[in-house]
Design an enzyme around this catalytic site. Sequence first.
Site, PDB file in Angstrom:
ATOM      1  N   HIS A   1      56.879  40.372  66.400  1.00  0.00           N
ATOM      2  CA  HIS A   1      58.042  40.804  65.628  1.00  0.00           C
ATOM      3  C   HIS A   1      59.177  41.287  66.519  1.00  0.00           C
ATOM      4  O   HIS A   1      58.960  42.062  67.443  1.00  0.00           O
ATOM      5  CB  HIS A   1      57.639  41.883  64.621  1.00  0.00           C
ATOM      6  CG  HIS A   1      58.609  41.941  63.502  1.00  0.00           C
ATOM      7  ND1 HIS A   1      59.652  42.829  63.474  1.00  0.00           N
ATOM      8  CD2 HIS A   1      58.750  41.151  62.414  1.00  0.00           C
ATOM      9  CE1 HIS A   1      60.362  42.604  62.381  1.00  0.00           C
ATOM     10  NE2 HIS A   1      59.837  41.587  61.729  1.00  0.00           N
ATOM     11  N   PRO A   2      60.403  40.799  66.259  1.00  0.00           N
ATOM     12  CA  PRO A   2      61.514  41.072  67.171  1.00  0.00           C
ATOM     13  C   PRO A   2      62.177  42.437  67.011  1.00  0.00           C
ATOM     14  O   PRO A   2      63.063  42.775  67.776  1.00  0.00           O
ATOM     15  CB  PRO A   2      62.524  39.969  66.829  1.00  0.00           C
ATOM     16  CG  PRO A   2      62.248  39.633  65.403  1.00  0.00           C
ATOM     17  CD  PRO A   2      60.764  39.865  65.197  1.00  0.00           C
ATOM     18  N   CYS A   3      61.742  43.251  66.037  1.00  0.00           N
ATOM     19  CA  CYS A   3      62.552  44.449  65.790  1.00  0.00           C
ATOM     20  C   CYS A   3      62.429  45.487  66.898  1.00  0.00           C
ATOM     21  O   CYS A   3      63.234  46.410  66.963  1.00  0.00           O
ATOM     22  CB  CYS A   3      62.263  45.025  64.404  1.00  0.00           C
ATOM     23  SG  CYS A   3      60.651  45.755  64.221  1.00  0.00           S
ATOM     24  N   HIS A   4      61.454  45.360  67.805  1.00  0.00           N
ATOM     25  CA  HIS A   4      61.360  46.333  68.900  1.00  0.00           C
ATOM     26  C   HIS A   4      61.903  45.779  70.222  1.00  0.00           C
ATOM     27  O   HIS A   4      61.969  46.499  71.210  1.00  0.00           O
ATOM     28  CB  HIS A   4      59.915  46.758  69.122  1.00  0.00           C
ATOM     29  CG  HIS A   4      59.268  47.340  67.902  1.00  0.00           C
ATOM     30  ND1 HIS A   4      59.766  48.459  67.280  1.00  0.00           N
ATOM     31  CD2 HIS A   4      58.204  46.947  67.178  1.00  0.00           C
ATOM     32  CE1 HIS A   4      59.010  48.741  66.228  1.00  0.00           C
ATOM     33  NE2 HIS A   4      58.065  47.823  66.128  1.00  0.00           N
ATOM     34  N   THR A   5      62.279  44.495  70.211  1.00  0.00           N
ATOM     35  CA  THR A   5      62.640  43.855  71.482  1.00  0.00           C
ATOM     36  C   THR A   5      63.860  44.503  72.136  1.00  0.00           C
ATOM     37  O   THR A   5      63.866  44.765  73.338  1.00  0.00           O
ATOM     38  CB  THR A   5      62.909  42.349  71.258  1.00  0.00           C
ATOM     39  OG1 THR A   5      61.765  41.789  70.643  1.00  0.00           O
ATOM     40  CG2 THR A   5      63.190  41.653  72.564  1.00  0.00           C
TER      41      THR A   5
END
Lengths: 292, 236
Positions: B163-167
């Site tokens: 999931h990209p929301c922490h990238t």
Amino acid sequence: MQLIIDTSIRQIVIKTKVMAEDREILREIWDGRVPICFSLASDEIFTLEHPDPFFLLVPRQSYFPLATDRVQRTFLKHVDPDNHGEMWLEYESQPLKWHYPVGLLFDMYNSKGPLPWNITVHFQNFPEDELLHCPSRDAVEAHFMATVKEADSLKHRAQVINSMQKKDHKQLWTGLQNDKFDQFWTINRKLMERLGEEGFKYLPFRIHQVLPEKPFIQKLFKPVSDEGRLFTLADLLRETVPHIFADDTSDVLRCEVYIQGVNPPLETPVQWLSEHFSYPDNFLHIALVNPS
Amino acid sequence: MVDGTISASVFADELHAFVELSATLKDTWQLAMANDSKCGYISKRQLLKLDQHLADVSSGMVESSLEVDELTEQEVEDEESNTIQVKPQTRVISCEYHVVYSDSYSVPVLYFNMYHDSGKLLTLDEIWSLVPQIYQSRLSQERWTFLTQQEHPILGRPYFQLHPCHTASLMKHSVLSRATKPEISTDTAQGLAGVSATSHTPSMRRKGSYLVQWLSSVAPVVRLGMSLEYGLIGNN
């Protein structure tokens, strides 16, 4: 001076009235149901006795795995106990993606079809190159929350969703899961607030094309121009799917545009559509359907 | 860049630079162009030999048995599924990794699938059992916000997604970004001269190094092989 005050009061009155009516729209959309007739795939019936079809009114805003527990339990009694896997749904050879809202799937595949919508239930040959697996309700919740987060990332650089507490996230989910409008909208209202006066930073939308089926289209699109002009549904479609217009000048379309079961006028501002016609996942799902 | 995100055009540049770097290192990343205006993606195929992962999984279990108090019931179950998972008839797992740009988050996103030699996809549980134990325990609370199956944005087919929301926050706090801060104040820049190997300003930053840095931090979680030489060459 008097005139100015009158005008502004009238504007407030109009605005209040519009807002009240708009709330009714949210309610109408929330209450939308699809009558569905579920039948077990005939070649998967293992028992001598054939199961009766199963009729349900399914909320348009919900997801199939949240609505089909009883369908699954009923039909499981009639399949080969030694040869069955994850349940999946099909309509006229088209596997139905459980991670799309029910209303969107209906708009895509049966907006012109007969009612109830006849859906076939399978327990064999799961088409895993087309459908996501749904091991549990956790998968649905995870998918739903990920989509809400992505929408807020587009609308508010994720500031609203990130400022919420875990229990608020949970309330969104349980509100949807239990079909509780007030519970859901108490939280969702915050996600629908504009940053400043104009509108969202970007519009969370996906355009779904049916026949030929293609991956959905999603791009960065500002609902309001830098000069403050509200972009319309026609502007959005011209920018993202210009090929559906019959020519460059008129707004005559080669296909029908469905959002939440209706064909909205093309001059509708997309900011308003996003605030009122989005699914609970906070995306405006637009289905392009070929005229039959 | 300062906030850990990159624009679509920077991403496109990074992709090209990264693929060149991959070729130099005899790695097999390939560039694939998307049909419409999207900026394309890169992909790599790789085989995972089970005996290798068997060894890793068991060593992971030894590790975690030392901290047995911290194991939740769920984790215990997962460990059991590890042992069940490691069946002798499954010898090789083929993996396919894609790096795709997310317009919504302005960051690269890793999509991947893993297949048994029968052609069947690994399930989410099987994928988790391949995640090294050290990450499993760290991610146990965030399983469902970290790794899920999603529709591939370009291919439209199911792929697993990190999931990209922490990238963005990961990249914001990365060594590279810290080293780019001197651009704000020259004094600090001189003070940080010791880390000059990575202290390029964003514009001087070697192309491809954002991808190298990000990918090398997520690769081990999903068994993606990545040579250390990427880091050496990328930062020279």
